[in-house]
Design an enzyme around this catalytic site. Structure first.
Site, PDB file in Angstrom:
ATOM      1  N   ILE A 137      42.614  49.339  39.759  1.00 53.95           N
ATOM      2  CA  ILE A 137      44.007  49.362  40.143  1.00 53.95           C
ATOM      3  C   ILE A 137      43.634  48.827  41.914  1.00 53.95           C
ATOM      4  CG2 ILE A 137      46.096  50.389  40.945  1.00 53.95           C
ATOM      5  CD1 ILE A 137      45.424  52.543  38.704  1.00 53.95           C
ATOM      6  N   LYS A 139      39.047  59.945  47.456  1.00 51.89           N
ATOM      7  CA  LYS A 139      39.832  58.486  47.189  1.00 51.89           C
ATOM      8  C   LYS A 139      41.440  58.574  47.976  1.00 51.89           C
ATOM      9  CE  LYS A 139      38.060  57.707  42.693  1.00 51.89           C
ATOM     10  NZ  LYS A 139      38.057  58.053  41.360  1.00 51.89           N
TER      11      LYS A 139
END
Ligand SMILES: NC(=O)c1ccc[n+]([C@@H]2O[C@H](COP(=O)([O-])OP(=O)(O)OC[C@H]3O[C@@H](n4cnc5c(N)ncnc54)[C@H](OP(=O)(O)O)[C@@H]3O)[C@@H](O)[C@H]2O)c1
Length: 418
Positions: free
Chosen positions: A128, A197
């Site tokens: 993504i 992340k």
């Protein structure tokens, strides 16, 4: 701008081999791998011996190599490699989220000082393209939140356990076999990987350097049959959700924990190794991105995208970090609603609930098994986390919006009233 990239690759595991394969199937990119540094020289390889070395200097000191791609599974060694390469005038692409989350301030400074570029789209949510989206598309948008499923292997495990009644152990084993899990699976199932992340995305979304050790993460290791039964009866699935949410004008709360999602939730159908990111902003409103979050090819595709971006001189400008008028910090002064499954009264007393909406004391498969639903501060959860893990207590966010909450403020108000 460099017209021809000569790549020195560190790591030839799941992602390294995935990238090599992708580069071999790409006719448009003028990039070639000239040397690969690995750790174990005796391992059988799919390429001839001359490609490989165990000496990092064979890449770092090679003047012919103008791009380093770092894909090893050790964060500290990776930091040394990346820092040295950038200082040696080589641009770098990495997928190492732990290394990045722990060293972003130094890495941003090194890029500035040496004029080199470090790109890391593959480090957050696999295929993504979320980092460049936050950095460029959302540069001037008023962001409210960035949240979602950031870890492919725990989502894979939850899917197999909830949808297919597999055991947790079998599902984890399969995730490892398929190359989704980190070498140390605690990073995935303990919610560390999505936390790293989240820290990376917080920099590009809000301009914050969030320290991983200050961000609350709780994983799925303590998930029990009783929790699954509870969720099923209510029509929920359980997803491991990382979230960053604006609380006040200049404060953002960051946390990772399991969350109940009902059928109307945009990530209800995001299963297996897929990741999903929901971005909410003032004018674009809600946008959802879904794609494969793990595996050699999906992750390799994000590395490839960074490699080609370097061909036209792309670099992160960290605009939100450098914009003094938009200074934002992270806070744990928020209240959230949680489901807590526990065994004993001492377990229950660990929690400093501000409000309790439901409490159940019962027995499941011949053992004490109780749950409570109530509002609790993130500060309290951060404080008691080691004890929760030790006692195998499972906690789930019910998914309500976080609200600003300050114990000091409440205590001060109470004193004034007296
Ligand atoms: N797997 C995924 O789906 C995924 C997704 C996103 C990001 N990532 C990230 O990508 C990176 C690589 O993951 P992976 O799954 O490809 O790991 P992996 O399959 O375990 O491969 C690791 C590779 O690194 C090499 N290595 C380890 N230490 C080294 C050192 N000091 N010097 C040179 N080589 C070294 C190993 O060498 P040997 O071959 O000799 O053992 C191996 O080739 C990690 O940072 C991970 O977090 C992975």
């Amino acid at each position: 701008m460099t017209s021809h990239l000569k790549i020195g690759l560190f790591g030839f595991g799941c992602v390294g081999q995935g990238l090599y394969d992708i580069l071999n199937h790409n006719d448009y990119l003028t990039a070639e791998v000239v040397k690969i540094c690995i750790k174990h020289p005796q391992k059988p390889r799919s390429l001839s011996k001359e490609f490989f070395t165990t000496q990092k200097q064979d890449i770092l000191q090679n003047p012919e190599i103008n791009l380093v791609v770092e894909l090893i599974d050790n964060a500290e060694e990776a930091f040394e490699i990346v820092a040295e390469a950038l200082k040696n005038g080589k641009n770098v692409v990495t997928a190492n989220k732990k290394m990045l989350a722990e060293h972003l301030p130094e890495l941003v400074a090194i890029q500035q000082e040496y004029g080199t570029s470090l790109l890391y789209e593959a480090s957050a949510c696999g295929s993504i393209p979320i980092i460049r989206t936050l950095e460029e598309y959302y540069n001037n948008e008023l962001l409210f939140s960035v949240k979602g499923i950031f870890n492919g292997s725990s989502n894979y495990i939850l899917t197999k356990v909830i949808q297919e009644n597999q055991t947790y152990e079998n599902a984890l084993l399969k995730a490892q076999e398929l190359g989704f899990a980190e070498t140390d699976p605690t990073l995935d199932v303990g919610g560390f990987d999505p936390k790293y992340k989240l820290c990376i995305l917080a920099l590009h979304a809000y301009g914050i350097f969030a320290k991983p050790e200050e961000v609350f993460n709780y994983g799925i290791q303590s998930l029990s049959e009783q929790d699954l039964k509870f969720a099923k009866e209510k029509g929920y699935k359980i997803k491991l959700i990382a979230q960053s949410q604006k609380i006040q004008e200049n404060q953002v709360a960051l946390l990772v924990m399991p969350q109940f999602v009902d059928a109307s939730h945009p990530l209800y159908h995001t299963e297996n190794e897929f990741n999903g990111v929901i971005v909410e902003a003032a004018f674009s409103q809600r946008q959802t991105f879904i794609g494969k979050g793990a595996g050699g090819h999906p992750t390799g595709s994000a590395v490839l995208s960074d490699i080609s971006a370097l061909l036209y001189g792309y670099r992160y400008e960290y605009k939100k970090l450098h914009n003094a008028t938009r200074k934002v910090s992270n806070t744990s002064k928020v209240l959230l609603e949680v489901y807590v499954r526990y065994q004993t009264q001492e377990d229950f007393e660990l929690f400093d609930f501000e409000e309790i909406t439901e409490k159940y004391n019962g027995n499941f498969n011949g053992e004490n098994s109780n749950y409570v639903i109530g509002k609790i501060s993130l500060e309290n959860l951060l404080e008691i986390k080691p004890e929760l893990l030790k006692r195998n207590i499972f906690i789930v966010n019910t998914g309500k919006d976080l609200v600003f909450f300050s114990k000091e403020k409440i205590e001060k108000m109470e004193l004034t009233e007296i």
